[in-house]
Design an enzyme around this catalytic site. Structure first.
Site, PDB file in Angstrom:
ATOM      1  N   GLY A   8       0.921  -1.207  -0.053  1.00  0.00           N
ATOM      2  CA  GLY A   8       0.078  -0.012  -0.063  1.00  0.00           C
ATOM      3  C   GLY A   8       0.810   1.226   0.057  1.00  0.00           C
ATOM      4  O   GLY A   8       0.594   2.182  -0.634  1.00  0.00           O
ATOM      5  N   HIS A   9       2.066   1.140   0.547  1.00  0.00           N
ATOM      6  CA  HIS A   9       3.032   2.329   0.572  1.00  0.00           C
ATOM      7  C   HIS A   9       3.344   2.408  -0.746  1.00  0.00           C
ATOM      8  O   HIS A   9       3.419   3.971  -1.136  1.00  0.00           O
ATOM      9  CB  HIS A   9       4.112   1.898   1.586  1.00  0.00           C
ATOM     10  CG  HIS A   9       4.979   3.313   1.862  1.00  0.00           C
ATOM     11  ND1 HIS A   9       4.822   4.443   2.230  1.00  0.00           N
ATOM     12  CD2 HIS A   9       6.494   3.029   1.752  1.00  0.00           C
ATOM     13  CE1 HIS A   9       5.859   5.149   2.003  1.00  0.00           C
ATOM     14  NE2 HIS A   9       6.842   4.431   1.963  1.00  0.00           N
ATOM     15  N   HIS A 126      10.509  24.546  12.087  1.00  0.00           N
ATOM     16  CA  HIS A 126      11.828  24.972  11.799  1.00  0.00           C
ATOM     17  C   HIS A 126      12.809  24.228  12.822  1.00  0.00           C
ATOM     18  O   HIS A 126      12.632  24.069  13.844  1.00  0.00           O
ATOM     19  CB  HIS A 126      11.857  26.530  11.870  1.00  0.00           C
ATOM     20  CG  HIS A 126      11.481  26.890  13.545  1.00  0.00           C
ATOM     21  ND1 HIS A 126      12.438  26.973  14.504  1.00  0.00           N
ATOM     22  CD2 HIS A 126      10.337  27.212  14.150  1.00  0.00           C
ATOM     23  CE1 HIS A 126      12.062  27.358  15.709  1.00  0.00           C
ATOM     24  NE2 HIS A 126      10.707  27.460  15.534  1.00  0.00           N
ATOM     25  N   HIS A 135      10.178   7.467  10.457  1.00  0.00           N
ATOM     26  CA  HIS A 135       9.036   7.538   9.922  1.00  0.00           C
ATOM     27  C   HIS A 135       8.169   8.551  10.633  1.00  0.00           C
ATOM     28  O   HIS A 135       7.634   7.991  11.747  1.00  0.00           O
ATOM     29  CB  HIS A 135       8.238   6.051  10.048  1.00  0.00           C
ATOM     30  CG  HIS A 135       6.791   5.933   8.980  1.00  0.00           C
ATOM     31  ND1 HIS A 135       6.336   4.802   8.702  1.00  0.00           N
ATOM     32  CD2 HIS A 135       6.035   7.193   8.776  1.00  0.00           C
ATOM     33  CE1 HIS A 135       5.042   4.925   8.145  1.00  0.00           C
ATOM     34  NE2 HIS A 135       4.694   6.266   8.073  1.00  0.00           N
TER      35      HIS A 135
END
Length: 204
Positions: A8-9, A126, A135
């Site tokens: 699916g990724h 930042h 991930h």
């Protein structure tokens, strides 16, 4: 280019490539012989010398597996793949093999390592430093000056307050709010985040 993994990724990575119309996917490699194609792209099952000459991206969400593949991989990896809807400061660094999903935001002076995943709608503020094989799951907010160690997984919807340091190969649970530094290999859940156990060493 070659996509390594027919999951699916991989489907989302295909969408990213197609959204930009800058690269062509030659084929997908996966060792599951039952998968013949994915979104109209042929899946091959035998890794050949010809494949090794093509730039590639690893479409596997598991951080340890992704790292292990890079250690035995001979290919050159693609520059970071970025969905056209993502918002990126011009003053950032993103390592090769990383993937930036739809509607992600990366603000000024952030540094993203190699083979990272910044998933859908995640925010990296930042001066954040995200090391290799991390991930960042959908809807995560990483506020300013945070550091995240190699291989760490940040669960969906988690929030990390400014200046926090998260160690390597840690796991932050979905929806957790991280207000204290996190040691290496910790599994942290809840609001405020609390360590409930420790992951095994990444090489075990």
């Amino acid at each position: 280019m070659v996509i390594y993994g027919a999951s699916g990724h991989a489907k989302v990575i295909i969408d990213i490539v197609r959204s930009n119309n800058e690269k062509t996917i030659d084929f997908i490699f996966d060792d599951n012989h039952s998968i013949k194609e994915l979104l109209g792209i042929k899946v091959r099952h035998n890794w050949t010398n010809e494949m090794r000459k093509r730039p590639s991206v690893i479409a596997i969400g598991n951080n340890i597996i992704r790292r292990n593949i890079t250690e035995k991989f001979e290919n050159a990896f693609c520059e970071a793949l970025v969905h056209k809807s993502a918002v990126l400061s011009t003053n950032i660094f993103i390592g090769d093999g990383s993937v930036i999903m739809p509607n992600a935001v990366i603000n000024s002076s952030a540094k993203i390592g190699v083979h990272c995943i910044l998933n859908t709608g995640s925010i990296v503020e930042h001066d954040v430093v995200i090391n290799d094989f991390v991930h960042i799951s959908p809807g995560v907010t990483v506020t300013g000056n945070v550091q995240i160690g190699e291989g760490t997984q940040i669960g969906a919807g988690a929030t990390i307050i400014p200046g926090i340091k998260i160690g390597k190969w840690a796991t932050i649970g979905a929806g957790a709010v991280i207000i204290n530094d996190v040691p290496d290999f910790s599994v942290v859940v809840g609001n405020p985040g609390k360590t409930i156990k420790f992951n095994k060493l990444e090489n075990e």
